[in-house]
Design a protein around this motif. Sequence first.
Motif, PDB file in Angstrom:
ATOM      1  N   GLU A  48       3.163  -1.614  -9.740  1.00 28.21           N
ATOM      2  CA  GLU A  48       2.483  -0.230  -9.899  1.00 28.21           C
ATOM      3  C   GLU A  48       1.042  -0.182 -10.592  1.00 28.21           C
ATOM      4  O   GLU A  48       0.303   0.240 -10.333  1.00 28.21           O
ATOM      5  CB  GLU A  48       3.431   0.705 -10.637  1.00 28.21           C
ATOM      6  CG  GLU A  48       4.603   0.860  -9.792  1.00 28.21           C
ATOM      7  CD  GLU A  48       5.560   2.009 -10.570  1.00 28.21           C
ATOM      8  OE1 GLU A  48       5.153   2.188 -11.690  1.00 28.21           O
ATOM      9  OE2 GLU A  48       6.558   2.236 -10.177  1.00 28.21           O
ATOM     10  N   ASN A  49       0.879  -1.237 -11.593  1.00 25.85           N
ATOM     11  CA  ASN A  49      -0.497  -1.195 -12.153  1.00 25.85           C
ATOM     12  C   ASN A  49      -1.591  -1.901 -11.021  1.00 25.85           C
ATOM     13  O   ASN A  49      -2.689  -1.251 -11.094  1.00 25.85           O
ATOM     14  CB  ASN A  49      -0.421  -2.500 -13.422  1.00 25.85           C
ATOM     15  CG  ASN A  49       0.354  -1.907 -14.509  1.00 25.85           C
ATOM     16  OD1 ASN A  49       0.528  -0.623 -14.494  1.00 25.85           O
ATOM     17  ND2 ASN A  49       0.969  -2.813 -15.181  1.00 25.85           N
ATOM     18  N   LEU A  50      -1.050  -2.632 -10.063  1.00 23.75           N
ATOM     19  CA  LEU A  50      -2.055  -3.166  -9.239  1.00 23.75           C
ATOM     20  C   LEU A  50      -2.301  -2.048  -8.303  1.00 23.75           C
ATOM     21  O   LEU A  50      -3.309  -1.901  -7.728  1.00 23.75           O
ATOM     22  CB  LEU A  50      -1.514  -4.144  -8.436  1.00 23.75           C
ATOM     23  CG  LEU A  50      -1.399  -5.844  -9.111  1.00 23.75           C
ATOM     24  CD1 LEU A  50      -0.665  -6.643  -8.246  1.00 23.75           C
ATOM     25  CD2 LEU A  50      -2.903  -6.272  -9.210  1.00 23.75           C
ATOM     26  N   LEU A  51      -1.330  -0.921  -8.005  1.00 26.46           N
ATOM     27  CA  LEU A  51      -1.560  -0.116  -7.265  1.00 26.46           C
ATOM     28  C   LEU A  51      -2.270   1.338  -7.802  1.00 26.46           C
ATOM     29  O   LEU A  51      -2.291   2.224  -7.072  1.00 26.46           O
ATOM     30  CB  LEU A  51      -0.390   0.410  -6.509  1.00 26.46           C
ATOM     31  CG  LEU A  51       0.485  -0.869  -5.677  1.00 26.46           C
ATOM     32  CD1 LEU A  51       1.733  -0.150  -5.220  1.00 26.46           C
ATOM     33  CD2 LEU A  51      -0.566  -1.048  -4.445  1.00 26.46           C
ATOM     34  N   GLY A  52      -2.508   1.182  -8.999  1.00 25.56           N
ATOM     35  CA  GLY A  52      -3.213   2.165  -9.625  1.00 25.56           C
ATOM     36  C   GLY A  52      -2.360   3.181 -10.132  1.00 25.56           C
ATOM     37  O   GLY A  52      -2.807   4.677 -10.176  1.00 25.56           O
ATOM     38  N   MET A  53      -0.956   3.000 -10.271  1.00 26.28           N
ATOM     39  CA  MET A  53      -0.079   3.912 -10.668  1.00 26.28           C
ATOM     40  C   MET A  53       0.220   4.080 -12.184  1.00 26.28           C
ATOM     41  O   MET A  53       1.062   4.599 -12.623  1.00 26.28           O
ATOM     42  CB  MET A  53       1.356   3.703  -9.907  1.00 26.28           C
ATOM     43  CG  MET A  53       1.031   3.906  -8.612  1.00 26.28           C
ATOM     44  SD  MET A  53       2.677   3.395  -7.636  1.00 26.28           S
ATOM     45  CE  MET A  53       3.838   4.550  -7.962  1.00 26.28           C
ATOM     46  N   GLU A  91       2.172   7.063   6.301  1.00 20.56           N
ATOM     47  CA  GLU A  91       2.608   5.850   6.121  1.00 20.56           C
ATOM     48  C   GLU A  91       3.432   5.937   4.925  1.00 20.56           C
ATOM     49  O   GLU A  91       4.541   5.209   4.442  1.00 20.56           O
ATOM     50  CB  GLU A  91       1.662   4.818   6.083  1.00 20.56           C
ATOM     51  CG  GLU A  91       1.201   4.113   7.088  1.00 20.56           C
ATOM     52  CD  GLU A  91       0.079   4.820   7.887  1.00 20.56           C
ATOM     53  OE1 GLU A  91      -0.526   4.505   8.902  1.00 20.56           O
ATOM     54  OE2 GLU A  91       0.002   5.889   7.409  1.00 20.56           O
ATOM     55  N   ILE A  92       3.010   6.997   3.995  1.00 23.64           N
ATOM     56  CA  ILE A  92       3.926   7.048   2.546  1.00 23.64           C
ATOM     57  C   ILE A  92       4.464   8.588   2.622  1.00 23.64           C
ATOM     58  O   ILE A  92       5.815   8.371   2.394  1.00 23.64           O
ATOM     59  CB  ILE A  92       2.941   7.184   1.414  1.00 23.64           C
ATOM     60  CG1 ILE A  92       1.773   5.668   1.542  1.00 23.64           C
ATOM     61  CG2 ILE A  92       3.594   7.001  -0.126  1.00 23.64           C
ATOM     62  CD1 ILE A  92       2.525   4.359   1.501  1.00 23.64           C
ATOM     63  N   ARG A 122       5.620   3.590  -4.205  1.00 28.59           N
ATOM     64  CA  ARG A 122       5.302   1.939  -4.510  1.00 28.59           C
ATOM     65  C   ARG A 122       6.097   1.334  -3.134  1.00 28.59           C
ATOM     66  O   ARG A 122       5.322   0.334  -2.615  1.00 28.59           O
ATOM     67  CB  ARG A 122       6.038   1.609  -5.646  1.00 28.59           C
ATOM     68  CG  ARG A 122       5.837   0.205  -5.843  1.00 28.59           C
ATOM     69  CD  ARG A 122       6.894  -0.280  -7.126  1.00 28.59           C
ATOM     70  NE  ARG A 122       8.196  -0.389  -6.693  1.00 28.59           N
ATOM     71  CZ  ARG A 122       9.054   0.380  -6.997  1.00 28.59           C
ATOM     72  NH1 ARG A 122       8.885   1.293  -8.103  1.00 28.59           N
ATOM     73  NH2 ARG A 122      10.479   0.548  -6.502  1.00 28.59           N
ATOM     74  N   ASN A 123       7.268   1.767  -2.572  1.00 25.16           N
ATOM     75  CA  ASN A 123       8.007   1.108  -1.747  1.00 25.16           C
ATOM     76  C   ASN A 123       7.121   1.251  -0.259  1.00 25.16           C
ATOM     77  O   ASN A 123       6.942   0.094   0.545  1.00 25.16           O
ATOM     78  CB  ASN A 123       9.551   1.719  -1.448  1.00 25.16           C
ATOM     79  CG  ASN A 123      10.259   1.237  -2.664  1.00 25.16           C
ATOM     80  OD1 ASN A 123      10.138   0.177  -3.492  1.00 25.16           O
ATOM     81  ND2 ASN A 123      11.223   2.086  -2.933  1.00 25.16           N
ATOM     82  N   GLY A 124       6.381   2.315  -0.079  1.00 21.19           N
ATOM     83  CA  GLY A 124       5.781   2.421   1.075  1.00 21.19           C
ATOM     84  C   GLY A 124       4.411   1.786   1.133  1.00 21.19           C
ATOM     85  O   GLY A 124       4.093   1.131   2.105  1.00 21.19           O
ATOM     86  N   LEU A 125       3.765   1.693  -0.129  1.00 21.61           N
ATOM     87  CA  LEU A 125       2.462   0.733  -0.006  1.00 21.61           C
ATOM     88  C   LEU A 125       3.101  -0.685  -0.158  1.00 21.61           C
ATOM     89  O   LEU A 125       2.253  -1.662   0.412  1.00 21.61           O
ATOM     90  CB  LEU A 125       1.887   0.883  -1.321  1.00 21.61           C
ATOM     91  CG  LEU A 125       0.955   2.284  -1.268  1.00 21.61           C
ATOM     92  CD1 LEU A 125       0.497   2.528  -2.600  1.00 21.61           C
ATOM     93  CD2 LEU A 125      -0.131   2.133  -0.131  1.00 21.61           C
ATOM     94  N   MET A 126       4.207  -1.186  -0.679  1.00 20.68           N
ATOM     95  CA  MET A 126       4.523  -2.644  -0.418  1.00 20.68           C
ATOM     96  C   MET A 126       4.906  -2.705   1.005  1.00 20.68           C
ATOM     97  O   MET A 126       4.477  -3.936   1.483  1.00 20.68           O
ATOM     98  CB  MET A 126       5.938  -2.643  -1.319  1.00 20.68           C
ATOM     99  CG  MET A 126       5.819  -2.773  -2.803  1.00 20.68           C
ATOM    100  SD  MET A 126       7.248  -2.584  -3.766  1.00 20.68           S
ATOM    101  CE  MET A 126       8.314  -3.788  -2.984  1.00 20.68           C
ATOM    102  N   PHE A 137       3.061  -5.115   6.652  1.00 20.57           N
ATOM    103  CA  PHE A 137       2.951  -4.990   7.778  1.00 20.57           C
ATOM    104  C   PHE A 137       1.569  -4.435   8.407  1.00 20.57           C
ATOM    105  O   PHE A 137       1.602  -4.583   9.665  1.00 20.57           O
ATOM    106  CB  PHE A 137       4.162  -3.644   8.112  1.00 20.57           C
ATOM    107  CG  PHE A 137       5.394  -4.118   8.124  1.00 20.57           C
ATOM    108  CD1 PHE A 137       5.901  -4.325   9.258  1.00 20.57           C
ATOM    109  CD2 PHE A 137       6.314  -4.167   6.882  1.00 20.57           C
ATOM    110  CE1 PHE A 137       7.436  -4.942   9.359  1.00 20.57           C
ATOM    111  CE2 PHE A 137       7.626  -4.437   7.073  1.00 20.57           C
ATOM    112  CZ  PHE A 137       8.121  -4.751   8.230  1.00 20.57           C
ATOM    113  N   GLN A 138       0.652  -4.094   7.536  1.00 15.14           N
ATOM    114  CA  GLN A 138      -0.657  -3.649   8.109  1.00 15.14           C
ATOM    115  C   GLN A 138      -1.777  -4.362   7.493  1.00 15.14           C
ATOM    116  O   GLN A 138      -2.370  -5.138   8.000  1.00 15.14           O
ATOM    117  CB  GLN A 138      -0.653  -2.060   7.747  1.00 15.14           C
ATOM    118  CG  GLN A 138       0.129  -1.318   8.736  1.00 15.14           C
ATOM    119  CD  GLN A 138      -0.258   0.032   8.663  1.00 15.14           C
ATOM    120  OE1 GLN A 138      -1.431   0.379   9.257  1.00 15.14           O
ATOM    121  NE2 GLN A 138       0.605   1.077   8.419  1.00 15.14           N
TER     122      GLN A 138
END
Length: 862
Positions: free
Chosen positions: A507-512, A415-416, A441-445, A450-451
Motif C-alpha cells: 500500500e505504501n508503494l501504491l500511494g495508499m 479495472e478497479i 490494492r487487490n485490483g492494482l496487484m 496482468f497488464q
Amino acid sequence: MPDPKLLAGPILRRVEKNKVSVWIALSEDVLRVNLKIYASDRVKDESGNDASLFSTTQPELPLEEDLAPVIKFGRHLYMAVVTAVLPSPGLQADQVYSYNVIVDKEDEPLQEDLKTFGLLREKTGAERPREPLGYAKNQLPTFVLPSNIPTRLILAQGSCRKMHGIGLDALANLDDVIKQSVEDVDADTTTNPRPQQLFLTGDQIYADDVPGLALFYASNVSGALGSLVGEEKVQIQDADSGSATEHVVDTYDIPPFLRSHLIATKAGFTSSAADSHLISFEEFCGIYLNYWSLHSWNDNFWNIIKEDILNDKAKLETAVNSFLDGDPVGDNGLVTILRDVEAIGASVRSLVFTEEMNAIIADYPSGEKFQKWRKDIGITLKKQLRAIKEFEQKLPKISRVLANVATYMIFDDHEITDDWNISQRWRNQVLSKPLGRDIIRNGLMAYTIFQDWGNVPAAYQAIYDVDPPVNPPPRANLILLIQEYARRIAAGSELETLRAEVINPIENLLGMGSSTNVVKWHYDVPSGPTQTYVLDTRTQRTFESLNSPPGLIGEDALREQTPNTIPDGSAPFVFVVSPAPVLGLSSFEELIQPAAASVMGLASKAPNPGLIGGLLEFDYEAWGFQTAAFEGLLDRLNTYEKVILLSGDVHYGFSAYLDYWKGSAASPSSRIIQLTASACKNMWLDNIHLFKSGIIQRILTGFGGKLEKVGWKDKVLTTSGVVSARNRLRLKKATAVVPVAGWESGATVSAAPDFRWRLSIAHDEEAPTSDNITTDIDLNDANALKEGYKKIVVRHQKFFETRIGRRIVWPSNVSLIRFEQESEGAPLKLRHEFLTEGKKPKMKHIIPLQASGDELNAPSLG
C-alpha cells in the motif's frame, strides 16, 4: 508433475528492435519459459506429426537471451513475461516475424510448446472453440515492427470491453484484418494492412460490473484444480466500535448479486452496478483470465455457456434455474446459499443482507416477495447469459489478435471500480475504510501482473536476479511483494504478519499511505518514426476542493510523464495515450453533461444524493472540466507541434483536432489530433434512437463543429463594455479562458491573450450526408423536392439501422490509424478508420497534420 495447463496466452507484449516480450499464464509450475524468433511469416511444421514439438526448416534468429523463470502467484497460477534479446542489428521494420513459446519442465526439458498445447490447430465441436494462432494449421503466430515510414505505419486502438456489455465484441474485427494480411501471400509487405501496435486504452475488465455467473466461478477458473490463489480475507470495519474484523472472501459468504450493500457501506464505493463487484486478488485474477482466454473458464461455467442459449429458450431457462437452484454436478445454487443461515453466520449475513433481502428470503418459497425477486433476477440472468454467449463466440478470435500484434495497456477506472479517484471526497471516503483499501490494492496487484508487467518488462527485471537487490526498483519491489502475498495465501502460513510485512509495504508503494505513489504507471514505447507516451490519469490527480472535478494529472506529474522535447527532433508527430479523451464533444461537455448531472443528482436516491450523486452518475471528470489542468496539458503538448491523442472511456467513437496559438503568433504553433475509439463491447444508449440522428450528432458536436477560446495565465484582467457575469468570473481565475463567441460588440479585455485555440470535430467526407438537406432538395423544383425527401428518408433509415453517422460512432468499435500523402513531399494526412460490429459500414475521418487556408486565422474576441 502434472502437465501444465495453459490458462491464457501467449499475448505478444512489448516489441522493440532488439527485444520481444511475450506474456503467458499456466496452472502448474515449470522450470522456465523460452522464446524463439524466426525471420519468416511462413514458419510451419514440416514433420506432419502433431504429437511432436514444433520443428521447422526455417532457422532461428540468434538470441542473446530467450528465457525466463515462471513466477508463482497462487496455488494454480503461474506467469512469465519472457523476453528474447536480439544482438545488433536486431529486427527490421516492414518484415514479418514468427515466434514460438517453449515451456521447460524440470524432469523433461523442452516438453511443451505452442503446438503441443494445441494452439496451432482449430478446435470445434465438443471441444472449446479455438482458432489456430498462426491462421493455418501448425503455423506460428507472427508480428510486424512499426514501420519507420509514416505512410506505412499502422496502429490500432480500443477500450471498454465488458463481458456482458451491449453489442458484439469489436476487438475481434482486428482478427479479420490480420487474417487477410497473413493469407494474402502476394501482398507487398511494405503496404501490409495489419496493425503493428495495439493500444488498449482502459477498462480491459469491469471489476465493478461482473456478471453474477462469471463471479461464481472466478476463483476456480481451472475446473478440477481447485482454488486459483487460495483463501483470502479482507478487513471490514464495524460501524459502532470502529474496529476492523477479517472475513473470508468467497461466493458463499458474499454471494453474487448481493454485494452492492457491502460495497457501498463498508468500502465507500459509488459504482451503480456493484451487485457482483470483485473483492479478492483471486477474483480479480480469475476475471482477467476469463476475459482473455476461453481455456481458463471453469468447466461448469463452460458447460452452461457452450449450449445454444441464444436460440434455444429452453436451454436458457435451464441455465438460469441451474444457477439459482443448483445443478446436478453438486454446485450450490444461489437460493440455497442465501437460505443457509447457519453456514453463512449472522456476522457476515448482516454485512450482505439488507432488511429488504431478509424479508425476501423469509418469504421463500411461494411468497409474493420471493417470487418477484426470483423473476427479476431471472430476467437479469437471461440478459447476462445471452451477452456472455456473444462474448464467448468472439473470444477465440480475440485471443489470436493478442498473440499476433504487440499490445500495450493502461488502466482507467473499471479495472478497479467505477468512479475511482473521481474526487477528493471519494478518496477520503474510500481510503478511510479498510475494505475500500483492500479492494483497490487487490485490483492494482492484479493490474500489475496482468497488464503493466508486459508494458515495461525491463522495469521488472530485478525479479529474475539470482541475488535480488536490497532496494529493488519500485515496480520490481511491488511484484516481489505480490509474489510473497500469494505464497503466504497459497500455503496458508505466516498470515498473522501478512499485513505488517507484506500488505502495508504494498500500500505504501501504491500511494495508499501517507506519501504519494512510489510506483509510477506511465511509460513510453517506440512507435516507428516516433514515440508513444502513455499517461496515468488515475493515480496522479489533483483536486481544488472536496467535490470539484479533478485535474487528471498534476503539474509536477505531467512534467514527469511527458518529456520537455521529443527525443527524436525530426519525428513527424508524437502519440500520447490518455484513457479519457483530452478533446471532447464541445456541446456535450460544456452544456449537456453538467445539466444532466444536476438533474440526475437531484432526483437520485443513491448513497450520494444531490449534485454529488449526479456528478458521480455522469462521470464528471473530463479533462475540460478542470480548466487549469486542461490548459496545462495543451501548453505542454504544444511543444511537440504535431500530437496524436489516443483515448477511449466514453462509449462512442469520434475524431477531433485543435489548432493552438501561443502569444501573438500569426500561425498556429501546433495541431493536436484526438482519436477516440470506444467501446469494444459496452455500447451506450443502444435503444435511444434520438441520439443516432444526424441533427443530434450536430448538436452534440456543436452545430458548426467548432469551438474557439482565448486565455491568459496569471494575469490581472479588467474589461470594458458589456461582458456577461459568467465571463467576468472566468477572467478572475489564475488560468482564465473564455469562448470567443457570444461577446457584445465593443466588449474588450485589458490584455492580449497568452494563448488561443480552435477545436474542430471531424466528419466523414465520403459518407452520404444525413444532416444537410441542401444537396438533395431544390425548393423551386417540385420534382426535386419530392425525390429529395425520399432520399433523405431512406438515408435516415439506414443511419438508424447501422448507427453509423458522419461524426459519432455509437456501435461497438475499434479503430485503425494510418497516414497518407497525396504526393512525395506533400503534408501528411491522418486516416482514422472505425471497424464496427458485424458487417456494418466503416466510417473514416481524414485529418491533415497541419492547418491550412482559413484554419490559419487565429481566434479573437468579437
